[in-house]
Design a protein around this motif. Structure first.
Motif, PDB file in Angstrom:
ATOM      1  N   GLU A  14       0.855  -1.355  -0.210  1.00 56.91           N
ATOM      2  CA  GLU A  14       0.038  -0.028   0.219  1.00 56.91           C
ATOM      3  C   GLU A  14       0.989   0.694  -0.351  1.00 56.91           C
ATOM      4  OE1 GLU A  14      -3.089   0.127   3.312  1.00 56.91           O
ATOM      5  OE2 GLU A  14      -4.162  -1.841   2.233  1.00 56.91           O
ATOM      6  N   ASP A  15       1.640   1.648   0.862  1.00 65.51           N
ATOM      7  CA  ASP A  15       2.563   2.072   0.581  1.00 65.51           C
ATOM      8  C   ASP A  15       4.072   2.299  -0.514  1.00 65.51           C
ATOM      9  OD1 ASP A  15       3.801   0.313   2.119  1.00 65.51           O
ATOM     10  OD2 ASP A  15       5.223   0.988   3.172  1.00 65.51           O
ATOM     11  N   ALA A  16       3.620   2.128  -1.818  1.00 72.32           N
ATOM     12  CA  ALA A  16       4.554   1.244  -2.738  1.00 72.32           C
ATOM     13  C   ALA A  16       5.346   2.604  -3.518  1.00 72.32           C
ATOM     14  CB  ALA A  16       4.521   0.497  -3.739  1.00 72.32           C
ATOM     15  N   ASP A  17       5.680   3.483  -3.694  1.00 72.21           N
ATOM     16  CA  ASP A  17       6.979   4.423  -3.976  1.00 72.21           C
ATOM     17  C   ASP A  17       5.329   4.655  -5.636  1.00 72.21           C
ATOM     18  OD1 ASP A  17       7.905   6.182  -6.542  1.00 72.21           O
ATOM     19  OD2 ASP A  17       9.689   6.342  -4.230  1.00 72.21           O
ATOM     20  N   PRO A  18       4.704   6.009  -5.026  1.00 72.76           N
ATOM     21  CA  PRO A  18       3.928   5.977  -6.656  1.00 72.76           C
ATOM     22  C   PRO A  18       4.989   5.996  -8.093  1.00 72.76           C
ATOM     23  CG  PRO A  18       4.157   8.201  -4.530  1.00 72.76           C
ATOM     24  CD  PRO A  18       4.993   6.645  -4.351  1.00 72.76           C
ATOM     25  N   VAL A  19       5.530   6.913  -7.887  1.00 67.41           N
ATOM     26  CA  VAL A  19       7.039   7.319  -8.605  1.00 67.41           C
ATOM     27  C   VAL A  19       7.170   5.679  -9.452  1.00 67.41           C
ATOM     28  CG1 VAL A  19       8.489   8.822  -9.523  1.00 67.41           C
ATOM     29  CG2 VAL A  19       7.216   9.504  -8.219  1.00 67.41           C
ATOM     30  N   LEU A  20       7.648   5.377  -9.240  1.00 66.21           N
ATOM     31  CA  LEU A  20       7.766   3.585  -9.259  1.00 66.21           C
ATOM     32  C   LEU A  20       7.115   2.572  -9.530  1.00 66.21           C
ATOM     33  CD1 LEU A  20      11.332   2.773  -6.916  1.00 66.21           C
ATOM     34  CD2 LEU A  20      11.174   3.938  -9.001  1.00 66.21           C
ATOM     35  N   LEU A  21       5.921   2.815  -8.913  1.00 64.34           N
ATOM     36  CA  LEU A  21       4.929   2.340  -9.120  1.00 64.34           C
ATOM     37  C   LEU A  21       4.247   2.217 -10.994  1.00 64.34           C
ATOM     38  CD1 LEU A  21       2.893  -0.147  -8.305  1.00 64.34           C
ATOM     39  CD2 LEU A  21       1.632   2.474  -7.851  1.00 64.34           C
ATOM     40  N   HIS A  22       4.308   3.638 -10.890  1.00 66.30           N
ATOM     41  CA  HIS A  22       3.639   4.275 -11.997  1.00 66.30           C
ATOM     42  C   HIS A  22       4.465   4.011 -13.358  1.00 66.30           C
ATOM     43  CE1 HIS A  22       3.161   7.356 -15.469  1.00 66.30           C
ATOM     44  NE2 HIS A  22       2.120   7.340 -14.698  1.00 66.30           N
ATOM     45  N   ARG A  23       5.838   3.768 -13.285  1.00 67.41           N
ATOM     46  CA  ARG A  23       7.206   3.642 -14.119  1.00 67.41           C
ATOM     47  C   ARG A  23       6.700   2.306 -14.202  1.00 67.41           C
ATOM     48  NH1 ARG A  23      11.721   6.106 -11.677  1.00 67.41           N
ATOM     49  NH2 ARG A  23      12.038   8.524 -12.609  1.00 67.41           N
ATOM     50  N   THR A  24       7.129   1.302 -13.540  1.00 71.86           N
ATOM     51  CA  THR A  24       6.348  -0.034 -13.459  1.00 71.86           C
ATOM     52  C   THR A  24       5.121  -0.367 -14.312  1.00 71.86           C
ATOM     53  OG1 THR A  24       6.987  -0.600 -10.882  1.00 71.86           O
ATOM     54  CG2 THR A  24       5.745  -2.031 -12.473  1.00 71.86           C
ATOM     55  N   TYR A  25       3.703   0.067 -14.763  1.00 65.82           N
ATOM     56  CA  TYR A  25       2.595  -0.185 -15.655  1.00 65.82           C
ATOM     57  C   TYR A  25       3.040   0.708 -16.841  1.00 65.82           C
ATOM     58  CZ  TYR A  25      -0.823  -0.194 -11.004  1.00 65.82           C
ATOM     59  OH  TYR A  25      -1.319  -0.872  -9.772  1.00 65.82           O
ATOM     60  N   ALA A  26       3.767   2.047 -17.044  1.00 63.94           N
ATOM     61  CA  ALA A  26       5.160   1.920 -17.834  1.00 63.94           C
ATOM     62  C   ALA A  26       5.055   1.948 -19.376  1.00 63.94           C
ATOM     63  CB  ALA A  26       5.201   3.477 -18.141  1.00 63.94           C
ATOM     64  N   GLN A  27       5.673   0.317 -17.645  1.00 65.57           N
ATOM     65  CA  GLN A  27       6.989  -0.498 -18.728  1.00 65.57           C
ATOM     66  C   GLN A  27       6.493  -1.513 -19.014  1.00 65.57           C
ATOM     67  OE1 GLN A  27      10.475  -0.650 -15.839  1.00 65.57           O
ATOM     68  NE2 GLN A  27      11.265   1.823 -16.707  1.00 65.57           N
ATOM     69  N   PHE A  28       5.280  -2.350 -18.370  1.00 66.18           N
ATOM     70  CA  PHE A  28       4.227  -3.770 -18.363  1.00 66.18           C
ATOM     71  C   PHE A  28       4.427  -3.735 -20.125  1.00 66.18           C
ATOM     72  CE2 PHE A  28       2.033  -3.938 -14.001  1.00 66.18           C
ATOM     73  CZ  PHE A  28       3.562  -4.869 -13.785  1.00 66.18           C
ATOM     74  N   PRO A  29       3.623  -2.599 -21.173  1.00 66.73           N
ATOM     75  CA  PRO A  29       3.689  -3.056 -22.686  1.00 66.73           C
ATOM     76  C   PRO A  29       4.635  -4.175 -22.924  1.00 66.73           C
ATOM     77  CG  PRO A  29       3.151  -0.876 -21.905  1.00 66.73           C
ATOM     78  CD  PRO A  29       3.435  -1.592 -20.725  1.00 66.73           C
ATOM     79  N   LEU A  30       6.279  -3.514 -22.684  1.00 70.39           N
ATOM     80  CA  LEU A  30       7.364  -4.006 -22.771  1.00 70.39           C
ATOM     81  C   LEU A  30       7.485  -5.466 -22.876  1.00 70.39           C
ATOM     82  CD1 LEU A  30       9.930  -4.150 -24.463  1.00 70.39           C
ATOM     83  CD2 LEU A  30      10.969  -2.809 -23.148  1.00 70.39           C
ATOM     84  N   VAL A  31       7.204  -5.808 -21.317  1.00 73.08           N
ATOM     85  CA  VAL A  31       7.635  -6.665 -20.322  1.00 73.08           C
ATOM     86  C   VAL A  31       6.793  -7.571 -21.599  1.00 73.08           C
ATOM     87  CG1 VAL A  31       7.988  -7.837 -18.637  1.00 73.08           C
ATOM     88  CG2 VAL A  31       9.038  -5.672 -18.559  1.00 73.08           C
ATOM     89  N   ASN A  32       5.509  -7.007 -21.057  1.00 72.92           N
ATOM     90  CA  ASN A  32       4.192  -8.612 -21.204  1.00 72.92           C
ATOM     91  C   ASN A  32       4.796  -8.545 -23.366  1.00 72.92           C
ATOM     92  OD1 ASN A  32       2.593  -9.066 -18.595  1.00 72.92           O
ATOM     93  ND2 ASN A  32       2.015  -7.178 -18.892  1.00 72.92           N
ATOM     94  N   ALA A  33       4.923  -8.290 -23.906  1.00 74.69           N
ATOM     95  CA  ALA A  33       4.788  -8.049 -25.325  1.00 74.69           C
ATOM     96  C   ALA A  33       6.411  -9.782 -25.270  1.00 74.69           C
ATOM     97  CB  ALA A  33       5.515  -7.035 -25.859  1.00 74.69           C
ATOM     98  N   ILE A  34       7.222  -9.138 -24.781  1.00 75.80           N
ATOM     99  CA  ILE A  34       8.359 -10.478 -24.560  1.00 75.80           C
ATOM    100  C   ILE A  34       7.736 -11.443 -23.992  1.00 75.80           C
ATOM    101  CG2 ILE A  34      10.938 -10.946 -24.358  1.00 75.80           C
ATOM    102  CD1 ILE A  34      11.133  -7.647 -23.693  1.00 75.80           C
ATOM    103  N   VAL A  35       7.276 -11.765 -22.728  1.00 71.79           N
ATOM    104  CA  VAL A  35       6.786 -13.228 -22.211  1.00 71.79           C
ATOM    105  C   VAL A  35       5.997 -13.546 -21.847  1.00 71.79           C
ATOM    106  CG1 VAL A  35       9.190 -12.055 -20.727  1.00 71.79           C
ATOM    107  CG2 VAL A  35       7.182 -11.174 -19.431  1.00 71.79           C
ATOM    108  N   SER A  36       4.217 -12.221 -21.717  1.00 70.15           N
ATOM    109  CA  SER A  36       3.536 -13.172 -21.566  1.00 70.15           C
ATOM    110  C   SER A  36       2.499 -14.042 -23.065  1.00 70.15           C
ATOM    111  CB  SER A  36       2.044 -11.553 -21.488  1.00 70.15           C
ATOM    112  OG  SER A  36       1.887 -10.728 -22.596  1.00 70.15           O
ATOM    113  N   GLY A  37       2.943 -14.130 -24.486  1.00 65.85           N
ATOM    114  CA  GLY A  37       2.327 -14.623 -25.621  1.00 65.85           C
ATOM    115  C   GLY A  37       1.098 -14.474 -25.621  1.00 65.85           C
ATOM    116  N   TRP A  38       0.377 -13.342 -25.610  1.00 62.91           N
ATOM    117  CA  TRP A  38      -1.123 -13.765 -25.921  1.00 62.91           C
ATOM    118  C   TRP A  38      -1.408 -12.944 -27.226  1.00 62.91           C
ATOM    119  CZ3 TRP A  38      -4.808 -14.415 -22.370  1.00 62.91           C
ATOM    120  CH2 TRP A  38      -4.306 -15.063 -21.547  1.00 62.91           C
ATOM    121  N   GLY A  39      -0.313 -12.854 -28.302  1.00 60.93           N
ATOM    122  CA  GLY A  39      -0.625 -12.888 -29.263  1.00 60.93           C
ATOM    123  C   GLY A  39      -1.022 -14.094 -30.026  1.00 60.93           C
TER     124      GLY A  39
END
Length: 232
Positions: A14-39
């Motif tokens: 609940e007390d996660a750093d909001p800046v790092l959390l926002h950057r994490t959400y922003a980086q998810f598209p790149l990571v998921n495109a490589i590892v998640s296989g939803w295509g």
């Protein structure tokens, strides 16, 4: 390597750093495109379950920042489907990010809701496709049972839950590949925790009821698949 089922990911605090959390959400598209296989999963399992006439529907449970939700909506529209895609997440921070990040995409049939799968079951909703990405490893046995029961109640066509498969090799490869992201977000540290928390296929088979199928996918992926019995 034993499953670290009680480990806590930084972004879940609940007390996660909001800046790092926002950057994490922003980086998810790149990571998921490589590892998640939803295509590939879209072509193999999701697209065949969408109706060719009338409006179809897809539910993404635990959608986080909404990148997979939005990507599936784009794929379905590109293939000519009239489809309503809904992403749900009980975390107000994830919901806020997803709503803001995808508001300008011009997708009236793309919706993000702060809700759980149980909320939708209670409301009597149903969808052609029900899915989740990287949710299973967050769940204990009782929570997993609840998610699967909700998925059966919600899915008219197919339910697909994709997740990481625990492996020392996966741990080493992900750690090396995400080293440049180590100080920019929670991606690396939480990804390593996720791998340690994730299930082996045999662990899932021991707790997943029929007619769910437990499938292995490359690289280092688990897949839970449910298809409702045809109605007479």
């Amino acid at each position: 390597m034993l499953r670290a089922e009680t480990a806590l990911e930084e972004m879940d605090r609940e007390d996660a750093d909001p800046v790092l959390l926002h950057r994490t959400y922003a980086q998810f598209p790149l990571v998921n495109a490589i590892v998640s296989g939803w295509g590939g999963l879209y072509r193999e399992l999701i697209r065949p379950a969408l109706p060719t006439r009338g409006q179809g529907s897809i539910l993404d449970i635990g959608c986080g920042g909404g990148d997979i939700t939005a990507a599936l909506a784009r794929r379905a529209r590109r293939d000519g489907f009239d489809v309503r895609v809904t992403g749900i997440d009980p975390d107000k921070r994830a919901h806020r990010y997803a709503t803001a990040a995808h508001r300008s995409r011009g997708a009236p049939a793309l919706e993000f809701r702060r809700a759980t799968s149980s909320d939708l079951v209670a409301a009597g909703e149903s969808f052609d496709v029900v899915l989740s990405n990287h949710v299973l490893h967050h769940l204990g046995e009782a929570e997993l049972e609840g998610l699967l029961a909700d998925s059966v109640a919600l899915a008219r066509g197919v339910a697909v839950h994709g997740d990481i498969r625990r492996s020392r090799t996966a741990l080493l490869l992900f750690g090396a590949a995400t080293l440049p992201l180590a100080r920019t977000s929670f991606i690396r540290r939480d990804g390593l925790t996720s791998i340690r928390r994730s299930y082996l296929p045999e662990e899932l088979r021991a707790v997943v009821p029929p007619p769910w199928q437990v499938l292995g996918r490359r690289p280092y992926r688990n897949l839970l698949l449910y298809r409702p019995e045809p109605r007479p």
